[in-house]
Motif scaffolding. Sequence first.
Motif, PDB file in Angstrom:
ATOM      1  N   PHE A 106       0.763  -1.307   0.150  1.00  0.00           N
ATOM      2  CA  PHE A 106      -0.027   0.245  -0.096  1.00  0.00           C
ATOM      3  C   PHE A 106       0.894   1.234  -0.083  1.00  0.00           C
ATOM      4  N   ASP A 107       1.896   1.261   1.012  1.00  0.00           N
ATOM      5  CA  ASP A 107       2.757   2.460   1.047  1.00  0.00           C
ATOM      6  C   ASP A 107       3.431   2.599  -0.291  1.00  0.00           C
ATOM      7  N   LEU A 108       4.018   1.744  -0.626  1.00  0.00           N
ATOM      8  CA  LEU A 108       4.915   1.819  -1.841  1.00  0.00           C
ATOM      9  C   LEU A 108       3.913   2.117  -3.245  1.00  0.00           C
ATOM     10  N   GLY A 109       3.094   1.579  -3.440  1.00  0.00           N
ATOM     11  CA  GLY A 109       1.898   1.816  -4.395  1.00  0.00           C
ATOM     12  C   GLY A 109       1.549   3.369  -4.574  1.00  0.00           C
ATOM     13  N   ARG A 110       0.862   3.505  -3.473  1.00  0.00           N
ATOM     14  CA  ARG A 110       0.442   5.243  -3.265  1.00  0.00           C
ATOM     15  C   ARG A 110       1.514   6.122  -3.462  1.00  0.00           C
ATOM     16  N   GLY A 111       2.929   5.690  -2.919  1.00  0.00           N
ATOM     17  CA  GLY A 111       3.891   6.505  -3.230  1.00  0.00           C
ATOM     18  C   GLY A 111       4.436   6.828  -4.476  1.00  0.00           C
ATOM     19  N   VAL A 112       4.313   5.871  -5.059  1.00  0.00           N
ATOM     20  CA  VAL A 112       4.884   5.855  -6.503  1.00  0.00           C
ATOM     21  C   VAL A 112       3.849   6.819  -7.267  1.00  0.00           C
ATOM     22  N   ALA A 113       2.860   6.403  -7.246  1.00  0.00           N
ATOM     23  CA  ALA A 113       1.601   7.545  -7.905  1.00  0.00           C
ATOM     24  C   ALA A 113       1.635   8.679  -7.433  1.00  0.00           C
ATOM     25  N   LEU A 114       1.962   8.995  -5.963  1.00  0.00           N
ATOM     26  CA  LEU A 114       1.669  10.510  -5.697  1.00  0.00           C
ATOM     27  C   LEU A 114       3.016  11.007  -6.106  1.00  0.00           C
ATOM     28  N   ALA A 115       4.353  10.269  -6.147  1.00  0.00           N
ATOM     29  CA  ALA A 115       5.512  10.766  -6.677  1.00  0.00           C
ATOM     30  C   ALA A 115       5.214  11.154  -8.074  1.00  0.00           C
ATOM     31  N   ALA A 116       4.706  10.495  -9.129  1.00  0.00           N
ATOM     32  CA  ALA A 116       4.637  10.907 -10.329  1.00  0.00           C
ATOM     33  C   ALA A 116       3.841  11.943 -10.603  1.00  0.00           C
ATOM     34  N   VAL A 117       2.750  12.387  -9.776  1.00  0.00           N
ATOM     35  CA  VAL A 117       1.910  13.645  -9.979  1.00  0.00           C
ATOM     36  C   VAL A 117       2.561  14.838  -9.425  1.00  0.00           C
ATOM     37  N   ILE A 118       3.176  14.676  -8.082  1.00  0.00           N
ATOM     38  CA  ILE A 118       3.724  15.800  -7.250  1.00  0.00           C
ATOM     39  C   ILE A 118       5.140  16.194  -8.084  1.00  0.00           C
ATOM     40  N   GLY A 119       6.134  15.418  -8.434  1.00  0.00           N
ATOM     41  CA  GLY A 119       7.238  15.526  -9.195  1.00  0.00           C
ATOM     42  C   GLY A 119       7.315  15.977 -10.481  1.00  0.00           C
ATOM     43  N   GLY A 120       6.550  15.510 -11.233  1.00  0.00           N
ATOM     44  CA  GLY A 120       6.160  16.325 -12.612  1.00  0.00           C
ATOM     45  C   GLY A 120       5.802  17.704 -12.317  1.00  0.00           C
ATOM     46  N   THR A 121       4.803  18.057 -11.681  1.00  0.00           N
ATOM     47  CA  THR A 121       4.196  19.224 -11.405  1.00  0.00           C
ATOM     48  C   THR A 121       5.125  20.142 -10.741  1.00  0.00           C
ATOM     49  N   GLY A 122       5.724  19.613  -9.833  1.00  0.00           N
ATOM     50  CA  GLY A 122       6.819  20.443  -8.892  1.00  0.00           C
ATOM     51  C   GLY A 122       7.958  20.840  -9.960  1.00  0.00           C
ATOM     52  N   PRO A 228       3.168   6.204   2.812  1.00  0.00           N
ATOM     53  CA  PRO A 228       3.039   6.461   1.448  1.00  0.00           C
ATOM     54  C   PRO A 228       3.984   7.811   1.067  1.00  0.00           C
ATOM     55  N   LEU A 229       3.852   8.752   2.116  1.00  0.00           N
ATOM     56  CA  LEU A 229       4.249  10.114   1.950  1.00  0.00           C
ATOM     57  C   LEU A 229       5.887  10.036   1.853  1.00  0.00           C
ATOM     58  N   VAL A 230       6.126   8.988   2.792  1.00  0.00           N
ATOM     59  CA  VAL A 230       7.772   8.764   2.943  1.00  0.00           C
ATOM     60  C   VAL A 230       8.262   8.313   1.514  1.00  0.00           C
ATOM     61  N   ALA A 231       7.508   7.255   1.098  1.00  0.00           N
ATOM     62  CA  ALA A 231       7.626   6.753  -0.220  1.00  0.00           C
ATOM     63  C   ALA A 231       7.744   7.685  -1.434  1.00  0.00           C
ATOM     64  N   ALA A 232       6.950   8.472  -1.445  1.00  0.00           N
ATOM     65  CA  ALA A 232       6.683   9.551  -2.523  1.00  0.00           C
ATOM     66  C   ALA A 232       7.803  10.549  -2.491  1.00  0.00           C
ATOM     67  N   HIS A 233       8.124  10.937  -1.321  1.00  0.00           N
ATOM     68  CA  HIS A 233       9.184  12.042  -0.919  1.00  0.00           C
ATOM     69  C   HIS A 233      10.457  11.553  -1.311  1.00  0.00           C
ATOM     70  N   ALA A 234      10.880  10.178  -0.961  1.00  0.00           N
ATOM     71  CA  ALA A 234      12.185   9.655  -1.185  1.00  0.00           C
ATOM     72  C   ALA A 234      12.168   9.449  -2.758  1.00  0.00           C
ATOM     73  N   LEU A 235      11.201   8.975  -3.453  1.00  0.00           N
ATOM     74  CA  LEU A 235      11.455   8.863  -4.962  1.00  0.00           C
ATOM     75  C   LEU A 235      11.425  10.258  -5.659  1.00  0.00           C
ATOM     76  N   ILE A 236      10.782  11.217  -5.026  1.00  0.00           N
ATOM     77  CA  ILE A 236      10.994  12.676  -5.797  1.00  0.00           C
ATOM     78  C   ILE A 236      12.385  12.935  -5.711  1.00  0.00           C
ATOM     79  N   ASP A 237      13.087  13.091  -4.491  1.00  0.00           N
ATOM     80  CA  ASP A 237      14.266  13.465  -4.205  1.00  0.00           C
ATOM     81  C   ASP A 237      15.264  12.721  -5.002  1.00  0.00           C
ATOM     82  N   THR A 238      15.093  11.274  -4.877  1.00  0.00           N
ATOM     83  CA  THR A 238      15.946  10.474  -5.777  1.00  0.00           C
ATOM     84  C   THR A 238      16.120  10.604  -7.035  1.00  0.00           C
ATOM     85  N   VAL A 239      14.928  10.956  -7.789  1.00  0.00           N
ATOM     86  CA  VAL A 239      15.032  11.297  -9.238  1.00  0.00           C
ATOM     87  C   VAL A 239      15.581  12.652  -9.600  1.00  0.00           C
TER      88      VAL A 239
END
Length: 257
Positions: A106-122, A228-239
């Motif tokens: 759940f955490d990783l799945g929601r995190g990946v989806a959130l990272a895609a939206v927030i990362g691109g917009t950001g 999920p927020l930790v997963a999303a944030h980590a992915l955004i910063d890693t990319v």
Amino acid sequence: MPPVGTGLSRRTLGSEALLVLALSLGASAVSALISFVGSVTKPGGLKHQAAHLNASHAPGRPWLDLAWQLFGIATALVPVFLVAHLLLREGSGLRAIGFDRRRPGFDLGRGVALAAVIGGTGLLFYLGVRAAGFNLTVVPESLPPVWWKFPVLIASAVQNAVLEEVVVVGYLLRRLGQLGWSPAAALGASAVLRGSYHLYQGIGGLLGNMAMGVVFVLLYRRWGRVGPLVAAHALIDTVAFIGYALLAGKVGWLPTA
């Protein structure tokens, strides 16, 4: 009467929250404000100045540099261990804010989806506000080309994510709720804090991260987990970190210092 489940007075909980912030992201917010004042009072526009992240601490001495990098990452996580201790005192621990291993999918799945939206917009928002002169040029990394460069960048991204989401979302919202703050006021405090410690990047860093903070708080309340927020944030910063390392100077649309 003490807040339910704490056994501590509101005054004690308020002092505790202030101390946690003073040892972590509250102090970073003050530092960012001082840095921003320095940038806006310096001759030349903001976009002609740079905010450097993940820089070398010992140029030309890779093993010493690595030691400093690991030291910085480890010490930055101390407030998270403090929060874990304080929550464990209540009998719950980090499980109370949804930072555990109960729902990894759940955490990783929601995190990946959130990272895609927030990362691109950001990214689009950053390019726009920098072009308008409201933001410094952000340099996500300037480490030397050594074998530990990418592992350290990933570790730095994970550290940022864990620290920010545990403290600014999970812990802070829990404490403010126990102190009697309304949901709207707690959301505002969390979002403003997140934006304020990014002010060193400029007005864009402030506003963009405030908007991200609002979204993250709303999703935390919906999901009941910071995982999920930790997963999303980590992915955004890693990319951002690794992408800059690979693309800087090779594509025309990516600003460099």
